[in-house]
Design an enzyme around this catalytic site. Structure first.
Site, mmCIF file in Angstrom:
data_model
loop_
_atom_site.group_PDB
_atom_site.id
_atom_site.type_symbol
_atom_site.label_atom_id
_atom_site.label_comp_id
_atom_site.label_asym_id
_atom_site.label_seq_id
_atom_site.Cartn_x
_atom_site.Cartn_y
_atom_site.Cartn_z
ATOM 1 C CD GLU A 245 -1.242 2.276 2.210
ATOM 2 O OE1 GLU A 245 -1.502 3.467 1.937
ATOM 3 O OE2 GLU A 245 -0.513 1.942 3.165
ATOM 4 C CG ASP B 245 -0.003 6.888 -1.222
ATOM 5 O OD1 ASP B 245 -1.150 7.305 -1.443
ATOM 6 O OD2 ASP B 245 0.915 7.608 -0.771
ATOM 7 C CG ASP C 207 -5.068 1.527 3.534
ATOM 8 O OD1 ASP C 207 -4.990 2.664 3.020
ATOM 9 O OD2 ASP C 207 -5.016 1.337 4.766
ATOM 10 C CD GLU D 252 -3.405 4.373 -1.660
ATOM 11 O OE1 GLU D 252 -3.575 5.568 -1.943
ATOM 12 O OE2 GLU D 252 -2.979 3.992 -0.540
#
Length: 227
Positions: free
Chosen positions: A48, A52, A120, A123
Site C-alpha cells: 500500500e 500510493d 489501502d 493501492e
C-alpha cells in the site's frame, strides 16, 4: 503458503491485473487481522505504501499533460483523485470487497466495506502491479480504472473546508473550528462524527469512516445551511 483462490485469480485477470507471483497478490489482498490467528501471508501495508506513490505519480502526470492549470488547482485535483474515498469507490466498483482477506472479527465488524481498508488494498494492488510489470503497465491500469474520475469533475470544485474558510474570512467571521465529537467501532472499521462551528453563526455535524471525510462533509453541511 496457500495459493490464490481460483475465483480471485479470475477476478484479478478480468480487472486487468496479470498475476505471475501469487504470493505478491495474496499479500496485497491480506489485512493484518487475517494473520492474527496464525495466517501465513504478510499483510498489504508495504505494498500500500508503494502503490500510493505509484498512483500519485500516475495521476500527477495525467493532470500535468491534460492542460495548463496552475499548481494550486493541480494539487486540489490530485488530492481528490488519490484520496482514500476515491480509491474505496473504485474498489467497490470493480468488486474488490469480496476478495479482501480479513480475520473473522474484522469481517463481522464490516471491514470488507471500510473505506480505509478498501482504499489501502486498492493501492496495494497497484503496488503489486508495479512490482510485477513495471511503471508503464501500472500507470495504464490506473488510467483505465480511474478513467471516469480523471475525465469527470472529481476535485474540480473547491474543497468544502477551503470554501468554508474563505466564506468565514469573506464574511468577517472567526475561522471554522473542527471537533471530533464521537468515534465508534474498531480501528479497521472506525466511524468518526465531526462538528464544525463558527462563533456567532452556527454549527453542523457529519459522520464518515475517516476523520478527514467527516470534516469535509461537515463543512459541506455548514455551507448548505448557512452559506
Amino acid at each position: 503458503m496457500s495459493g490464490l483462490p481460483a475465483e480471485t485469480r479470475t477476478w484479478l485477470a478480468a480487472t486487468g491485473f496479470a498475476v505471475e507471483n501469487e504470493a505478491l497478490w495474496l499479500e496485497a489482498l491480506t489485512h493484518g487481522s487475517f494473520n492474527s490467528t496464525g495466517g501465513e501471508a504478510a499483510d498489504y501495508q508495504r505494498l500500500e505504501f508503494l502503490g500510493d506513490r505509484v498512483l500519485g505519480l500516475a495521476v500527477a502526470a495525467w493532470l500535468f499533460r491534460a492542460g495548463d492549470a496552475p499548481e494550486g488547482r493541480l494539487s486540489q485535483r490530485l488530492n481528490a483523485l488519490v484520496s482514500g474515498t476515491t480509491c474505496a469507490r473504485i474498489a467497490r466498483a470493480i468488486g474488490l470487497p469480496a476478495h479482501v482477506r480479513l480475520g473473522k472479527q474484522a469481517r463481522e465488524d464490516g471491514g470488507a466495506d471500510s473505506d480505509k481498508i478498501l482504499g489501502d488494498v486498492m493501492e496495494a494492488l497497484i503496488g503489486a502491479c508495479f512490482l510485477e510489470h513495471g511503471f508503464e503497465t501500472a500507470q495504464a491500469q490506473v488510467y483505465r480504472l480511474w478513467a471516469r474520475e480523471l475525465e469527470g469533475d472529481v476535485g474540480k470544485a473547491k474543497h468544502p473546508k477551503s470554501a468554508l474558510q474563505e466564506w468565514a474570512a469573506g464574511n468577517r467571521r472567526a475561522p471554522p473550528v473542527y471537533e471530533v465529537i464521537d468515534r465508534s467501532g474498531p480501528d479497521h472499521a472506525a466511524r468518526f462524527t465531526v462538528r464544525v462551528s463558527i462563533r456567532n453563526v452556527g454549527e453542523a455535524e457529519a459522520s464518515a469512516t475517516s476523520k478527514a471525510e467527516a470534516e469535509r462533509l461537515a463543512a459541506k453541511a455548514f455551507l448548505e445551511r448557512f452559506g
